[in-house]
Design a protein around this motif. Sequence first.
Motif, PDB file in Angstrom:
ATOM      1  N   LEU A 111     -18.401 -15.846  20.149  1.00  0.00           N
ATOM      2  CA  LEU A 111     -19.200 -15.951  18.922  1.00  0.00           C
ATOM      3  C   LEU A 111     -20.667 -16.223  19.187  1.00  0.00           C
ATOM      4  O   LEU A 111     -21.518 -15.843  18.386  1.00  0.00           O
ATOM      5  CB  LEU A 111     -18.627 -17.061  18.030  1.00  0.00           C
ATOM      6  CG  LEU A 111     -17.140 -16.948  17.675  1.00  0.00           C
ATOM      7  CD1 LEU A 111     -16.723 -18.106  16.780  1.00  0.00           C
ATOM      8  CD2 LEU A 111     -16.840 -15.606  17.010  1.00  0.00           C
ATOM      9  N   LEU A 112     -20.979 -16.872  20.300  1.00  0.00           N
ATOM     10  CA  LEU A 112     -22.371 -17.251  20.567  1.00  0.00           C
ATOM     11  C   LEU A 112     -23.019 -16.360  21.624  1.00  0.00           C
ATOM     12  O   LEU A 112     -24.008 -15.677  21.359  1.00  0.00           O
ATOM     13  CB  LEU A 112     -22.433 -18.724  20.995  1.00  0.00           C
ATOM     14  CG  LEU A 112     -23.826 -19.300  21.266  1.00  0.00           C
ATOM     15  CD1 LEU A 112     -24.673 -19.232  19.985  1.00  0.00           C
ATOM     16  CD2 LEU A 112     -23.719 -20.736  21.765  1.00  0.00           C
ATOM     17  N   VAL A 113     -22.459 -16.351  22.827  1.00  0.00           N
ATOM     18  CA  VAL A 113     -23.089 -15.639  23.944  1.00  0.00           C
ATOM     19  C   VAL A 113     -22.826 -14.141  23.882  1.00  0.00           C
ATOM     20  O   VAL A 113     -23.682 -13.329  24.245  1.00  0.00           O
ATOM     21  CB  VAL A 113     -22.588 -16.223  25.288  1.00  0.00           C
ATOM     22  CG1 VAL A 113     -23.113 -15.409  26.460  1.00  0.00           C
ATOM     23  CG2 VAL A 113     -23.017 -17.674  25.416  1.00  0.00           C
ATOM     24  N   GLY A 114     -21.642 -13.750  23.454  1.00  0.00           N
ATOM     25  CA  GLY A 114     -21.304 -12.337  23.405  1.00  0.00           C
ATOM     26  C   GLY A 114     -20.777 -11.812  24.728  1.00  0.00           C
ATOM     27  O   GLY A 114     -21.297 -10.819  25.264  1.00  0.00           O
ATOM     28  N   ALA A 115     -19.755 -12.479  25.274  1.00  0.00           N
ATOM     29  CA  ALA A 115     -19.147 -12.044  26.538  1.00  0.00           C
ATOM     30  C   ALA A 115     -17.649 -11.896  26.359  1.00  0.00           C
ATOM     31  O   ALA A 115     -16.865 -12.300  27.212  1.00  0.00           O
ATOM     32  CB  ALA A 115     -19.459 -13.039  27.649  1.00  0.00           C
ATOM     33  N   ALA A 116     -17.254 -11.305  25.234  1.00  0.00           N
ATOM     34  CA  ALA A 116     -15.834 -11.103  24.926  1.00  0.00           C
ATOM     35  C   ALA A 116     -15.567  -9.621  24.744  1.00  0.00           C
ATOM     36  O   ALA A 116     -16.487  -8.822  24.521  1.00  0.00           O
ATOM     37  CB  ALA A 116     -15.458 -11.867  23.658  1.00  0.00           C
ATOM     38  N   THR A 122      -9.266  -2.017  28.113  1.00  0.00           N
ATOM     39  CA  THR A 122      -9.206  -0.641  28.616  1.00  0.00           C
ATOM     40  C   THR A 122     -10.363   0.215  28.107  1.00  0.00           C
ATOM     41  O   THR A 122     -10.384   1.426  28.357  1.00  0.00           O
ATOM     42  CB  THR A 122      -7.872   0.025  28.199  1.00  0.00           C
ATOM     43  OG1 THR A 122      -7.787   0.067  26.773  1.00  0.00           O
ATOM     44  CG2 THR A 122      -6.681  -0.736  28.757  1.00  0.00           C
ATOM     45  N   HIS A 123     -11.318  -0.387  27.427  1.00  0.00           N
ATOM     46  CA  HIS A 123     -12.413   0.381  26.817  1.00  0.00           C
ATOM     47  C   HIS A 123     -13.730   0.245  27.561  1.00  0.00           C
ATOM     48  O   HIS A 123     -14.798   0.525  26.996  1.00  0.00           O
ATOM     49  CB  HIS A 123     -12.587  -0.040  25.359  1.00  0.00           C
ATOM     50  CG  HIS A 123     -11.447   0.349  24.483  1.00  0.00           C
ATOM     51  ND1 HIS A 123     -11.418   1.529  23.764  1.00  0.00           N
ATOM     52  CD2 HIS A 123     -10.279  -0.265  24.223  1.00  0.00           C
ATOM     53  CE1 HIS A 123     -10.287   1.614  23.088  1.00  0.00           C
ATOM     54  NE2 HIS A 123      -9.567   0.530  23.356  1.00  0.00           N
ATOM     55  N   GLY A 124     -13.692  -0.160  28.803  1.00  0.00           N
ATOM     56  CA  GLY A 124     -14.907  -0.217  29.599  1.00  0.00           C
ATOM     57  C   GLY A 124     -15.720  -1.480  29.376  1.00  0.00           C
ATOM     58  O   GLY A 124     -15.333  -2.386  28.625  1.00  0.00           O
ATOM     59  N   LEU A 125     -16.887  -1.529  30.043  1.00  0.00           N
ATOM     60  CA  LEU A 125     -17.741  -2.716  30.012  1.00  0.00           C
ATOM     61  C   LEU A 125     -19.086  -2.442  29.366  1.00  0.00           C
ATOM     62  O   LEU A 125     -20.065  -3.125  29.628  1.00  0.00           O
ATOM     63  CB  LEU A 125     -17.939  -3.247  31.449  1.00  0.00           C
ATOM     64  CG  LEU A 125     -16.656  -3.594  32.214  1.00  0.00           C
ATOM     65  CD1 LEU A 125     -16.990  -4.051  33.625  1.00  0.00           C
ATOM     66  CD2 LEU A 125     -15.857  -4.660  31.475  1.00  0.00           C
ATOM     67  N   GLY A 126     -19.123  -1.435  28.506  1.00  0.00           N
ATOM     68  CA  GLY A 126     -20.362  -1.110  27.820  1.00  0.00           C
ATOM     69  C   GLY A 126     -20.638  -2.041  26.653  1.00  0.00           C
ATOM     70  O   GLY A 126     -19.792  -2.856  26.268  1.00  0.00           O
ATOM     71  N   PRO A 127     -21.840  -1.917  26.051  1.00  0.00           N
ATOM     72  CA  PRO A 127     -22.225  -2.809  24.948  1.00  0.00           C
ATOM     73  C   PRO A 127     -21.370  -2.637  23.696  1.00  0.00           C
ATOM     74  O   PRO A 127     -21.348  -3.512  22.833  1.00  0.00           O
ATOM     75  CB  PRO A 127     -23.681  -2.424  24.668  1.00  0.00           C
ATOM     76  CG  PRO A 127     -23.839  -1.043  25.235  1.00  0.00           C
ATOM     77  CD  PRO A 127     -22.921  -0.983  26.410  1.00  0.00           C
ATOM     78  N   ASP A 128     -20.643  -1.510  23.597  1.00  0.00           N
ATOM     79  CA  ASP A 128     -19.776  -1.327  22.437  1.00  0.00           C
ATOM     80  C   ASP A 128     -18.458  -2.087  22.583  1.00  0.00           C
ATOM     81  O   ASP A 128     -17.679  -2.184  21.625  1.00  0.00           O
ATOM     82  CB  ASP A 128     -19.492   0.154  22.216  1.00  0.00           C
ATOM     83  CG  ASP A 128     -18.763   0.791  23.404  1.00  0.00           C
ATOM     84  OD1 ASP A 128     -18.981   0.327  24.548  1.00  0.00           O
ATOM     85  OD2 ASP A 128     -17.990   1.737  23.181  1.00  0.00           O
ATOM     86  N   ASN A 129     -18.201  -2.614  23.787  1.00  0.00           N
ATOM     87  CA  ASN A 129     -16.933  -3.314  24.017  1.00  0.00           C
ATOM     88  C   ASN A 129     -17.103  -4.747  24.488  1.00  0.00           C
ATOM     89  O   ASN A 129     -16.190  -5.552  24.335  1.00  0.00           O
ATOM     90  CB  ASN A 129     -16.071  -2.544  25.035  1.00  0.00           C
ATOM     91  CG  ASN A 129     -14.678  -3.119  25.161  1.00  0.00           C
ATOM     92  OD1 ASN A 129     -14.054  -3.478  24.166  1.00  0.00           O
ATOM     93  ND2 ASN A 129     -14.191  -3.241  26.392  1.00  0.00           N
ATOM     94  N   VAL A 130     -18.231  -5.074  25.066  1.00  0.00           N
ATOM     95  CA  VAL A 130     -18.485  -6.446  25.515  1.00  0.00           C
ATOM     96  C   VAL A 130     -19.601  -7.025  24.658  1.00  0.00           C
ATOM     97  O   VAL A 130     -20.732  -6.536  24.676  1.00  0.00           O
ATOM     98  CB  VAL A 130     -18.881  -6.497  27.008  1.00  0.00           C
ATOM     99  CG1 VAL A 130     -19.176  -7.934  27.424  1.00  0.00           C
ATOM    100  CG2 VAL A 130     -17.774  -5.909  27.879  1.00  0.00           C
ATOM    101  N   GLY A 131     -19.279  -8.029  23.898  1.00  0.00           N
ATOM    102  CA  GLY A 131     -20.280  -8.628  23.011  1.00  0.00           C
ATOM    103  C   GLY A 131     -19.665  -9.695  22.134  1.00  0.00           C
ATOM    104  O   GLY A 131     -18.675 -10.335  22.514  1.00  0.00           O
ATOM    105  N   LEU A 353     -18.429 -10.923  33.042  1.00  0.00           N
ATOM    106  CA  LEU A 353     -18.872  -9.938  32.049  1.00  0.00           C
ATOM    107  C   LEU A 353     -20.340 -10.130  31.680  1.00  0.00           C
ATOM    108  O   LEU A 353     -21.087  -9.154  31.516  1.00  0.00           O
ATOM    109  CB  LEU A 353     -17.995 -10.032  30.796  1.00  0.00           C
ATOM    110  CG  LEU A 353     -16.524  -9.638  30.952  1.00  0.00           C
ATOM    111  CD1 LEU A 353     -15.790  -9.802  29.624  1.00  0.00           C
ATOM    112  CD2 LEU A 353     -16.392  -8.207  31.457  1.00  0.00           C
ATOM    113  N   TRP A 354     -20.756 -11.379  31.530  1.00  0.00           N
ATOM    114  CA  TRP A 354     -22.155 -11.653  31.184  1.00  0.00           C
ATOM    115  C   TRP A 354     -23.087 -11.177  32.293  1.00  0.00           C
ATOM    116  O   TRP A 354     -24.134 -10.569  32.032  1.00  0.00           O
ATOM    117  CB  TRP A 354     -22.335 -13.142  30.932  1.00  0.00           C
ATOM    118  CG  TRP A 354     -23.698 -13.500  30.421  1.00  0.00           C
ATOM    119  CD1 TRP A 354     -24.133 -13.490  29.128  1.00  0.00           C
ATOM    120  CD2 TRP A 354     -24.832 -13.919  31.220  1.00  0.00           C
ATOM    121  NE1 TRP A 354     -25.454 -13.874  29.052  1.00  0.00           N
ATOM    122  CE2 TRP A 354     -25.912 -14.140  30.329  1.00  0.00           C
ATOM    123  CE3 TRP A 354     -25.029 -14.126  32.571  1.00  0.00           C
ATOM    124  CZ2 TRP A 354     -27.155 -14.569  30.763  1.00  0.00           C
ATOM    125  CZ3 TRP A 354     -26.273 -14.547  33.024  1.00  0.00           C
ATOM    126  CH2 TRP A 354     -27.326 -14.756  32.116  1.00  0.00           C
TER     127      TRP A 354
END
Length: 439
Positions: A111-116, A122-131, A353-354
């Motif tokens: 909720l705060l940092v955006g590392a979830a 299975t959807h990769g480590l792009g900004p659309d999936n990690v945040g 992830l961060w």
Amino acid sequence: MHEPATPLAPSWGRRLAGIEGLRGIAAVSVLFYHLGLAATYKVLVGPIGTVLTLFNQGLTLFFVLSGFLLFRPFAVSILASGSLPSLKRYAANRLLRIYPAYVVAFAFTALLVGAAFIKGSTHGLGPDNVGRLTDPLQIFANLLLVQMFIPQYVMTGLPVSWTLTAEITFYLVLPLMALSAMGIAKASKNTRFAAWLWPVVMVLLGLGLTLWAHSATQGLSPQAAGDFGFGQTWSAVLLRSLLGQADLFGYGMIAALVVTLMHESHVFRISTSIKVSLLGAAAGVEILGFSVASPLLTNLSGVAAALVLLAVVLPSSRGAGINRGATVLEWLPIRLAGLMSYSIYLWHLPVILWLITHHLMVGDNARSMPLNGLLVLAMTAPLAALTYYFVERPAMRRKKPIGKPAENQPRDGLTHEVRTARADSSNSELAEVESKGRG
């Protein structure tokens, strides 16, 4: 943070020497597996890849430890035809063990940092999936740790939380298994059959689902196979659930029965050669999994973990004090890692992830792995220490004893002198990772 590195008293009996050390090894192993999986991907082939696959079995060890530690008080009650531990206190203790630290880590990372994970692992480590998570229902499901029962939310939120869902399900099911075993013992007058029944059922369930998943994924593409086990599918819901991991808990439950039956038979001295043989057998089972039975690697690793666990907790050949293996695991740095293993487990993947999303990793090959490992440890250790000392320990101080060991049971389970060894629920812990051998 100058408190001594002594764990709080478990809620049933005294702690078993070496358990924290095993958890510490498991936590660090999982950290380095995930480092290779997510950040240093070029090391996943070759000899280092084999070592990382072995590190992945840290999760297996965590589940085996949970089965051992949590079932043991119930096993003693079943075999002694005595009263079960207090289920009300058992439930409260389990909530205190899992939820406070998890809620803190989840709120900070998701909720705060955006590392979830927003969509899933299975959807990769792009900004659309990690945040950051923004879907209220998804946030609520993750807070309650029920997201793994909802296909669209599978593997979202805190990356390791799927294992917590399996763990909590085990917490809920274990008393039901114990109550039914008590009923069977009274009806059949055969306490040993009743005590062995559910551990064997758990092993058969886990093995059966592993073989089914292996058969079902034959011929599928890597992406389809990944979705089958970890994607937003009902098969992933099943395989990541307690049912899919059941044999790992079952091996720990069997180890608990072995130790309890030894106590019942007044065995308080085990030769060093037997414990060395257990370690040799564990190594042989692990080699078998790597060489000729790779679809069953995680299952065989569960057997190996139970054998190692027995080698650590069995009585000393001297008949007094802890055995030599446990003594090694009581070394302060290993035990400290074990005490903070749950917090290490919660924080290490969000840290990875961060670092990845902020392009702070120093490389993606074998040579960069030590530096990346030090970087992840340097960030994870302080977070884990803060969570342990200011969240976990205060919560655990509120735990209450779930019952007293039976009078005819040696209290520490290791020696005549120290009388009490129900190494309790609080020695149980969790941990982690997307176990590739499981789907």
